[in-house]
Motif scaffolding. Structure first.
Motif, mmCIF file in Angstrom:
data_model
loop_
_atom_site.group_PDB
_atom_site.id
_atom_site.type_symbol
_atom_site.label_atom_id
_atom_site.label_comp_id
_atom_site.label_asym_id
_atom_site.label_seq_id
_atom_site.Cartn_x
_atom_site.Cartn_y
_atom_site.Cartn_z
ATOM 1 N N ALA A 176 0.869 -1.226 0.124
ATOM 2 C CA ALA A 176 -0.038 -0.115 -0.129
ATOM 3 C C ALA A 176 1.077 1.363 0.212
ATOM 4 O O ALA A 176 0.693 2.034 -0.853
ATOM 5 C CB ALA A 176 -0.914 0.045 1.346
ATOM 6 N N TRP A 177 1.868 1.122 0.794
ATOM 7 C CA TRP A 177 2.960 2.377 0.772
ATOM 8 C C TRP A 177 3.738 2.625 -0.453
ATOM 9 O O TRP A 177 3.810 3.629 -1.183
ATOM 10 C CB TRP A 177 3.882 2.173 1.869
ATOM 11 C CG TRP A 177 3.297 2.443 3.300
ATOM 12 C CD1 TRP A 177 2.932 1.291 4.441
ATOM 13 C CD2 TRP A 177 2.729 3.663 4.021
ATOM 14 N NE1 TRP A 177 2.397 1.962 5.339
ATOM 15 C CE2 TRP A 177 2.135 3.147 5.274
ATOM 16 C CE3 TRP A 177 2.879 4.981 3.611
ATOM 17 C CZ2 TRP A 177 1.723 4.186 5.919
ATOM 18 C CZ3 TRP A 177 2.376 5.832 4.634
ATOM 19 C CH2 TRP A 177 1.787 5.505 5.608
ATOM 20 N N MET A 178 4.065 1.421 -1.099
ATOM 21 C CA MET A 178 4.726 1.522 -2.244
ATOM 22 C C MET A 178 3.953 1.944 -3.335
ATOM 23 O O MET A 178 4.345 2.604 -4.163
ATOM 24 C CB MET A 178 5.167 -0.121 -2.529
ATOM 25 C CG MET A 178 6.382 -0.619 -1.610
ATOM 26 S SD MET A 178 7.534 0.476 -1.113
ATOM 27 C CE MET A 178 7.933 -0.295 0.436
ATOM 28 N N THR A 179 2.871 1.608 -3.478
ATOM 29 C CA THR A 179 1.805 2.269 -4.446
ATOM 30 C C THR A 179 1.449 3.438 -4.332
ATOM 31 O O THR A 179 1.594 4.566 -5.272
ATOM 32 C CB THR A 179 0.536 1.206 -4.367
ATOM 33 O OG1 THR A 179 0.880 -0.269 -4.814
ATOM 34 C CG2 THR A 179 -0.354 1.656 -5.561
ATOM 35 N N LEU A 180 0.880 3.930 -3.234
ATOM 36 C CA LEU A 180 0.384 5.237 -2.979
ATOM 37 C C LEU A 180 1.535 6.343 -2.893
ATOM 38 O O LEU A 180 1.573 7.198 -3.565
ATOM 39 C CB LEU A 180 -0.300 5.374 -1.762
ATOM 40 C CG LEU A 180 -1.708 4.620 -1.911
ATOM 41 C CD1 LEU A 180 -2.329 4.748 -0.435
ATOM 42 C CD2 LEU A 180 -2.695 4.949 -2.818
ATOM 43 N N VAL A 181 2.566 6.155 -2.031
ATOM 44 C CA VAL A 181 3.682 7.140 -2.074
ATOM 45 C C VAL A 181 4.702 6.804 -2.971
ATOM 46 O O VAL A 181 4.821 7.752 -3.862
ATOM 47 C CB VAL A 181 4.459 6.978 -0.765
ATOM 48 C CG1 VAL A 181 5.712 7.774 -0.482
ATOM 49 C CG2 VAL A 181 3.357 7.235 0.494
ATOM 50 N N GLY A 182 5.081 5.537 -3.428
ATOM 51 C CA GLY A 182 6.190 5.313 -4.298
ATOM 52 C C GLY A 182 5.612 5.579 -5.854
ATOM 53 O O GLY A 182 6.122 6.326 -6.348
ATOM 54 N N GLU A 183 4.723 4.993 -6.066
ATOM 55 C CA GLU A 183 4.301 4.989 -7.606
ATOM 56 C C GLU A 183 3.282 6.056 -7.899
ATOM 57 O O GLU A 183 3.114 6.880 -8.950
ATOM 58 C CB GLU A 183 3.647 3.509 -8.083
ATOM 59 C CG GLU A 183 4.425 2.517 -7.881
ATOM 60 C CD GLU A 183 3.762 0.976 -8.181
ATOM 61 O OE1 GLU A 183 2.815 1.168 -8.536
ATOM 62 O OE2 GLU A 183 4.721 0.184 -8.182
#
Length: 207
Positions: A176-183
Motif C-alpha cells: 500500500a505504501w509502495m503504491t500510493l507514495v512510491g508509484e
C-alpha cells in the motif's frame, strides 16, 4: 605466561566508524547504480579503505546488504506501536496508531526500502531470507492488531481474526505504501490518513 588482549575504546570506535563508512558508501552506490552493478572494489574505493578491510569489517556484498536492511527490521517504531496497541481500548485509535507506526518505519528508510528492495530487488537468496523475516514480522504485528480489535469486540459482524488481519495487510501493508507514495507520489501524510480511514471503514463495527 598468559597474554591478555587489550581492547582500546579508541580502536573500537575507529573500527565502528570504518564499518559505517563502508555501509554508507555501499548504500549510495547501490541506490545510484543498482546492487548487481557495484563491486566490492568500488565500495572500498568510495569508503577510502582497502578491499580486505571491506571483507573484515562488513563482509561480502550480501552481508553488506543484510546489514543495510537490519535497521529497517529493528526500527523502534515497531516496538512503540506494539506497546501502544496493547494498552489502547479505542478501536479507531488502534488503527490510527498502526497506520502511524507503519508510516514511520517506511518514511525513515524510504530510499532503501523503495528504491533498492522494491523497485530493483537484489535477488540474493541470503537477502531474501532477511526480507522474508521482515514480511513475517509485519504480518505478526498486524495480526496482533486484529486480535486486539477482536478482543474489544470492535470488528464488523462476520469478520474474524484471519480476515481482519488480511484487511489490515491490504490497507496498511508494505505494498500500500509502495503504491500510493512510491508509484502515485502521494505524501506520507495523505497516504497515512487514507489508509487509516479506509481500514476503519472496512473493519470496525462502528465505522
Amino acid at each position: 605466561m598468559t597474554t591478555r588482549r587489550y581492547n582500546s575504546p579508541r580502536r573500537a570506535s575507529a573500527a565502528a566508524a570504518t564499518r559505517q563508512a563502508i555501509l554508507d558508501s555501499a548504500q549510495a552506490l547501490f541506490l545510484a547504480r543498482g546492487y548487481t552493478e557495484v563491486t566490492v572494489g568500488e565500495i572500498a574505493e568510495a569508503a577510502g579503505v582497502a578491499v580486505p578491510t571491506v571483507y573484515s569489517s562488513a563482509g561480502n556484498k550480501p552481508s553488506i546488504l543484510r546489514a543495510l536492511l537490519e535497521p529497517v527490521l529493528t526500527d523502534p517504531a515497531v516496538a512503540d506501536t506494539l506497546a501502544a496497541i496493547e494498552v489502547s481500548d479505542d478501536p479507531r485509535a488502534l488503527i490510527d496508531l498502526t497506520a502511524e507506526g507503519t508510516r514511520l518505519t517506511h518514511e525513515r528508510h524510504w530510499d532503501l526500502v523503495f528504491e533498492l528492495f522494491y523497485r530493483n530487488p537484489p535477488g540474493e537468496p541470503a537477502v531474501k531470507a532477511v526480507l522474508d523475516r521482515g514480511a513475517d514480522s509485519y504480518v505478526q504485528i498486524l495480526t496482533a492488531v486484529a486480535d486486539r480489535l477482536g478482543a474489544l469486540d470492535a470488528l464488523r459482524p462476520g469478520i474474524g481474526r484471519e480476515e481482519a488481519a488480511d484487511l489490515l495487510i491490504f490497507y496498511l501493508g508494505p505494498h500500500a505504501w509502495m503504491t500510493l507514495v512510491g508509484e502515485r507520489a502521494w505524501s506520507f501524510e495523505r497516504a497515512q490518513a487514507w489508509m487509516a480511514r479506509s481500514a476503519g471503514r472496512a473493519l470496525l463495527a462502528e465505522a
